[in-house]
Design a protein around this motif. Structure first.
Motif, PDB file in Angstrom:
ATOM      1  N   LYS A 218       0.846  -1.191   0.000  1.00 39.53           N
ATOM      2  CA  LYS A 218       0.000   0.000   0.000  1.00 39.53           C
ATOM      3  C   LYS A 218       0.887   1.247   0.000  1.00 39.53           C
ATOM      4  N   ARG A 219       0.925   1.924  -1.115  1.00 40.69           N
ATOM      5  CA  ARG A 219       1.811   3.084  -1.231  1.00 40.69           C
ATOM      6  C   ARG A 219       1.485   4.162  -0.217  1.00 40.69           C
ATOM      7  N   GLU A 221       0.588   3.841   2.713  1.00 36.33           N
ATOM      8  CA  GLU A 221       1.002   3.465   4.065  1.00 36.33           C
ATOM      9  C   GLU A 221       2.521   3.512   4.238  1.00 36.33           C
ATOM     10  N   ARG A 222       3.242   3.514   3.153  1.00 39.79           N
ATOM     11  CA  ARG A 222       4.697   3.422   3.219  1.00 39.79           C
ATOM     12  C   ARG A 222       5.364   4.571   3.984  1.00 39.79           C
ATOM     13  N   PRO A 223       4.930   5.813   3.843  1.00 41.86           N
ATOM     14  CA  PRO A 223       5.567   6.874   4.641  1.00 41.86           C
ATOM     15  C   PRO A 223       5.425   6.648   6.147  1.00 41.86           C
ATOM     16  N   ARG A 224       4.329   6.029   6.569  1.00 40.18           N
ATOM     17  CA  ARG A 224       4.142   5.750   7.998  1.00 40.18           C
ATOM     18  C   ARG A 224       5.092   4.648   8.447  1.00 40.18           C
ATOM     19  N   ILE A 225       5.222   3.599   7.651  1.00 39.32           N
ATOM     20  CA  ILE A 225       6.150   2.519   7.978  1.00 39.32           C
ATOM     21  C   ILE A 225       7.587   3.042   7.990  1.00 39.32           C
ATOM     22  N   ALA A 294       8.717   3.857  -2.682  1.00 38.13           N
ATOM     23  CA  ALA A 294       9.267   3.464  -1.387  1.00 38.13           C
ATOM     24  C   ALA A 294      10.460   4.343  -1.016  1.00 38.13           C
ATOM     25  N   VAL A 295      11.290   4.666  -2.002  1.00 39.38           N
ATOM     26  CA  VAL A 295      12.418   5.572  -1.743  1.00 39.38           C
ATOM     27  C   VAL A 295      11.897   6.934  -1.300  1.00 39.38           C
ATOM     28  N   GLY A 317      -3.511  -6.204   3.953  1.00 39.01           N
ATOM     29  CA  GLY A 317      -2.583  -5.362   3.207  1.00 39.01           C
ATOM     30  C   GLY A 317      -2.120  -4.168   4.011  1.00 39.01           C
ATOM     31  N   TYR A 318      -2.873  -3.838   5.077  1.00 36.32           N
ATOM     32  CA  TYR A 318      -2.507  -2.711   5.932  1.00 36.32           C
ATOM     33  C   TYR A 318      -1.950  -3.224   7.261  1.00 36.32           C
ATOM     34  N   HIS A 319      -1.560  -2.285   8.137  1.00 39.92           N
ATOM     35  CA  HIS A 319      -0.934  -2.651   9.396  1.00 39.92           C
ATOM     36  C   HIS A 319      -1.546  -1.898  10.569  1.00 39.92           C
ATOM     37  N   MET A 320      -1.373  -2.499  11.746  1.00 42.57           N
ATOM     38  CA  MET A 320      -1.738  -1.839  13.005  1.00 42.57           C
ATOM     39  C   MET A 320      -0.455  -1.272  13.614  1.00 42.57           C
ATOM     40  N   PHE A 321      -0.482  -0.035  14.047  1.00 41.63           N
ATOM     41  CA  PHE A 321       0.702   0.640  14.570  1.00 41.63           C
ATOM     42  C   PHE A 321       0.564   0.876  16.069  1.00 41.63           C
TER      43      PHE A 321
END
Length: 346
Positions: A218-219, A221-225, A294-295, A317-321
Motif C-alpha cells: 500500500k503506497r 502506508e509506506r511513509p508511515r512505515i 518506497a524511496v 494489506g494494511y498494518h496496526m501501529f
C-alpha cells in the motif's frame, strides 16, 4: 541513305533502347515498391554480428523480390549495422537500404522489483540483444563497482526501476553506464538534501526503502512505515524487520526460490549482517529493488511516535501501529492467533 548512315542510325536506336531498358530496370530495382506484407510496418532485429545472409534471411518473407534487394544493397555499398529497424509497407529497395543504414530505432524497456542482480540481468536480457550472462558480468564488474563507489552488496541500488528508451543492440556495459547516469539524475539536489537531513547516504536510503517496499504494497502506508523505522534508528533500536530475515535465510542457503510465509523465533538467530533483529542499523545493501515510491516514502517519512507495527487482520494489506511495546504485544497476539488459526506457516 547510305549503308553507313543506316548502320549509324541503327546503332543509335539500339543505344537509346538499351539505355531506356537500363533506366527502366534501374528504376524498377531501386524505386518500385518491394514489400510483401499487409501490416503497416514490419520489424527487423539485426544482431550486431549478423552477416548479409542473415539480413537476407530475415527480409525474404517480407519482400516481393529479394534478388532486387541484393542488387540494390550491392550497388549502394550497404554495410550491416545491428539494431531494430522498421520496414514500412510500400517501401522500395532504396528506402529499405537507407533505413537499414541509419534507422536504428530505440525500444522501450522496463524493470522493477528485482530482488537480485541475477534477476535484473535476466529481465534486461529478455528485452535486449545480449544474454543474461553478459549483463550480469557487466553488473558485477569489480573495476566498475570500485570506481563508482559500489560493491556487490549495494550494487542493486544503482538501478532505478522505471521504463527507459535504449537501442536494442546496446551493449551490457553501455546499459550499465546509462543506468549510472539515471541513478545520478534520480538523486537530484532535492533528494540528496532530504537524505542528508535524515543523516543517511542514498545507498542507505535505498536499503531502508527496500525493507519498506517489502513490508507494504500500500503506497499510502509506506511513509508511515518508513517513519517507524526512522524512529527506531534514532533511538538505536534494531529495525526487527522480518523481510531482512527472509532475505538472510535465502542467502545463507542460496535458495532464492524458497517460500517463507512466516518468520519463526529460531530464524531470528541466523548469523547474517541482514539480521536486523541482532544488528542495529541499516543492512549493508537492499534486500530487493525498491519501488521509487518506497524511496520517496523514506525521504518524506511521516512524523509520528510509532515504534511498532504488525499486519492488520481486519484490513488485509494494511498494518496496526503502536507507540508502546504493550500495545504492540496486544496487536501481535491478535495476528499470531489469526495466523495459527489460518495455518499461515512456512
Amino acid at each position: 541513305m547510305s549503308n553507313l548512315k543506316k548502320i549509324t542510325v541503327l546503332i543509335l536506336l539500339l543505344g537509346v533502347v538499351a539505355g531506356g531498358l537500363f533506366v527502366y530496370n534501374f528504376y524498377n530495382v531501386f524505386f518500385n515498391p518491394n514489400t510483401a506484407f499487409n501490416n503497416e510496418k514490419a520489424f527487423l532485429f539485426i544482431p550486431s554480428d549478423a552477416s548479409f545472409d542473415d539480413v537476407v534471411e530475415q527480409l525474404s518473407p517480407l519482400l516481393k523480390n529479394i534478388e532486387d534487394f541484393k542488387i540494390t544493397a550491392n550497388k549502394k555499398g550497404y554495410s550491416i549495422k545491428g539494431g531494430k529497424y522498421a520496414i514500412v509497407k510500400g517501401m522500395n529497395n532504396n528506402e529499405i537500404i537507407n533505413t537499414l543504414r541509419s534507422g536504428n530505432m530505440p525500444v522501450k524497456i522496463s524493470f522493477n522489483n528485482q530482488d537480485r542482480l541475477e534477476l535484473l540481468a535476466g529481465r534486461i536480457a529478455a528485452q535486449l540483444e545480449k544474454d543474461s550472462t553478459a549483463f550480469l558480468s557487466a553488473f558485477k564488474d569489480p573495476i566498475f563497482l570500485k570506481d563508482n563507489d559500489f560493491n556487490l552488496d549495494n550494487a542493486l541500488s544503482m538501478y532505478i526501476p522505471n521504463s527507459y528508451e535504449v537501442y536494442w543492440n546496446l551493449s551490457p556495459e553501455g546499459f550499465r553506464d546509462r543506468m549510472l547516469k539515471e541513478y545520478k539524475r534520480f538523486w537530484n539536489d532535492s533528494r540528496l538534501k532530504k537524505a542528508a537531513s535524515l543523516g543517511y547516504t542514498p545507498k542507505q536510503i535505498t536499503a531502508l526503502a527496500a525493507i519498506v517496499d517489502k513490508e507494504s504494497v500500500k503506497r499510502e502506508e509506506r511513509p508511515r512505515i518508513a517513519g517507524v523505522y526512522l524512529n527506531r534508528l534514532r533511538r538505536n533500536i534494531p529495525l526487527q524487520a522480518d523481510p531482512t530475515i527472509i532475505h538472510a535465510l535465502k542467502k545463507e542457503e542460496n535458495n532464492w526460490d524458497r517460500v517463507i510465509k512466516r518468520v519463526l523465533n529460531k530464524d531470528l538467530e541466523i548469523d547474517s549482517p541482514y539480521n536486523t533483529y541482532k544488528n542495529i542499523g541499516i543492512p549493508p545493501g537492499p534486500i530487493s529493488m525498491p519501488d521509487i515510491s518506497a524511496v520517496d516514502a523514506v525521504l518524506n517519512a511521516e512524523n509520528h511516535n510509532y515504534l511498532f507495527f504488525v499486519a492488520d487482520i481486519e484490513r488485509f494489506g494494511y498494518h496496526m501501529f503502536a507507540e508502546t511495546h504493550a500495545q504492540h504485544v496486544a496487536n501481535a497476539n491478535k495476528y499470531r492467533r489469526w495466523a495459527t488459526r489460518n495455518k499461515i506457516l512456512r
